[in-house]
Design a protein around this motif. Structure first.
Motif, short mmCIF file in Angstrom:
data_model
loop_
_atom_site.label_atom_id
_atom_site.label_comp_id
_atom_site.label_asym_id
_atom_site.label_seq_id
_atom_site.Cartn_x
_atom_site.Cartn_y
_atom_site.Cartn_z
N GLU A 156 -24.22 -5.11 -4.86
CA GLU A 156 -23.44 -6.27 -5.32
C GLU A 156 -22.56 -5.90 -6.52
OE1 GLU A 156 -26.21 -9.35 -6.12
OE2 GLU A 156 -26.35 -10.01 -4.03
N ASN A 157 -23.10 -5.08 -7.42
CA ASN A 157 -22.32 -4.69 -8.59
C ASN A 157 -21.14 -3.81 -8.22
OD1 ASN A 157 -23.91 -6.13 -10.33
ND2 ASN A 157 -25.06 -4.37 -11.11
N ASP A 188 -18.56 -5.95 -6.71
CA ASP A 188 -17.90 -6.69 -7.78
C ASP A 188 -16.85 -5.82 -8.47
OD1 ASP A 188 -17.48 -8.67 -9.87
OD2 ASP A 188 -18.61 -7.29 -11.14
N SER A 190 -15.97 -8.46 -12.83
CA SER A 190 -14.66 -9.04 -12.54
C SER A 190 -14.48 -10.39 -13.24
CB SER A 190 -14.48 -9.22 -11.02
OG SER A 190 -15.49 -10.05 -10.48
N LYS A 211 -13.70 -5.65 -6.65
CA LYS A 211 -12.82 -6.83 -6.70
C LYS A 211 -11.64 -6.59 -7.63
CE LYS A 211 -16.42 -10.32 -5.85
NZ LYS A 211 -17.18 -11.45 -6.46
N GLN A 228 -20.61 -11.24 -13.60
CA GLN A 228 -20.02 -10.13 -12.88
C GLN A 228 -18.91 -9.52 -13.73
OE1 GLN A 228 -18.77 -11.99 -9.14
NE2 GLN A 228 -20.51 -11.07 -8.13
#
Length: 288
Positions: free
Chosen positions: A195-196, A199, A104, A202, A102
């Protein structure tokens, strides 16, 4: 005892003390530690250049904020393989998959150990007023180790490397994952995109929450009549902190902004002064 002075400290303060805390030093640390994969991928999704060089290695958080989100959304981290990258006109590299999956993780799992590795060895160059408080945007212990400032008088607003605190580095570009859905495609691909984006989010700096969580420190500023800003770039991303300081200090307080590079610093400081609505008799600019 009430404090009369607040010092707002930025990375220029550490650099003045010959502490290797610039983003170019981060780049060099990645080279030394053979993390060519991290360099290559960060440069791919943060492709903005100035004067022929990636701004990642001069203004890291701006680069993250102005990231190529398309590159992040479509990023398939688990299949990446880096062969080579460039450094001082040389091709270097090694067949190496990204360890982290990821964005992050790629950033924080390298940024944090780099910060922790920076040695703090310097002599005192600044004479601070007594009865002062310190709001520092630096992760290092320069104030505590070099100047013996009590920990109770220092707020590391984005975390402190010598402790187990999570360091805060990132952007203010919060994105809506729904905007990156492609409903005509396989739902698994859409899930990957969402999801990306989550991420990427974050790395969002929750400045309002950070201020709220540290209100006890800001409550100490009511008697402050002098604010000295040393080594801080006065970039837009930190404006809310400065605005909150304005709300907490004595209404008659005077600001001193120290600048180092006229071309880069003066426009940012001028914009900050305008944002804070400081009158001509409320601030002074000094060369440092």
């Amino acid at each position: 005892m009430k404090s009369n002075t607040l010092y707002i400290i930025g990375n220029g303060f550490d650099l003045k003390h010959q502490i290797h805390s610039s983003y170019r030093d981060f780049f060099n640390w990645l080279i030394v530690n053979m993390r060519f994969d991290v360099i290559e991928e960060l440069q791919r999704v943060c492709p903005i250049k100035e004067d022929g060089d990636f701004i990642l290695w001069s203004d890291f958080e701006r680069a993250i904020e102005e990231i190529d989100i398309h590159g992040v959304v479509e990023w398939n981290w688990e299949n990446l393989l880096v062969v080579e990258t460039t450094y001082d006109n040389y091709l270097i590299g090694t067949p190496q998959s990204l360890i982290d999956t990821q964005l992050s993780e790629v950033i924080l799992n390298n940024f944090t150990p780099w910060i922790k590795s920076i040695p703090i060895q310097a002599t005192q160059l600044v004479k601070f007023n007594i009865n002062s408080l310190f709001l520092t945007f630096n992760y290092t212990d320069t104030l505590e180790k070099v100047y013996q400032i009590p920990e109770s008088d220092v707020l590391h607003i984005h975390g402190r490397a010598s402790t187990n605190e999570n360091l805060i580095v990132g952007h203010r570009n919060l994105m809506d994952p729904v905007q990156h859905l492609k409903y005509e495609t396989d739902f698994r691909e859409d899930n990957h995109r969402v999801e990306n984006v989550y991420d990427y989010n974050k790395l969002y700096k929750p400045i309002e929450n950070i201020i709220s969580n540290n209100q006890a420190f800001f409550d100490k500023l009511s008697s402050v009549k002098l604010i000295e800003v040393i080594g801080h770039s006065c970039n837009d991303i930190d404006r809310l902190y400065f605005k909150h300081v304005c709300r907490c200090i004595n209404p008659d307080a005077h600001w001193i902004f120290y600048w180092h590079n006229e071309e880069n610093d003066i426009p940012n400081i001028t914009a900050m002064i305008k944002y804070l609505k400081l009158g001509g008799n409320q601030y002074t600019l000094k060369h440092n």
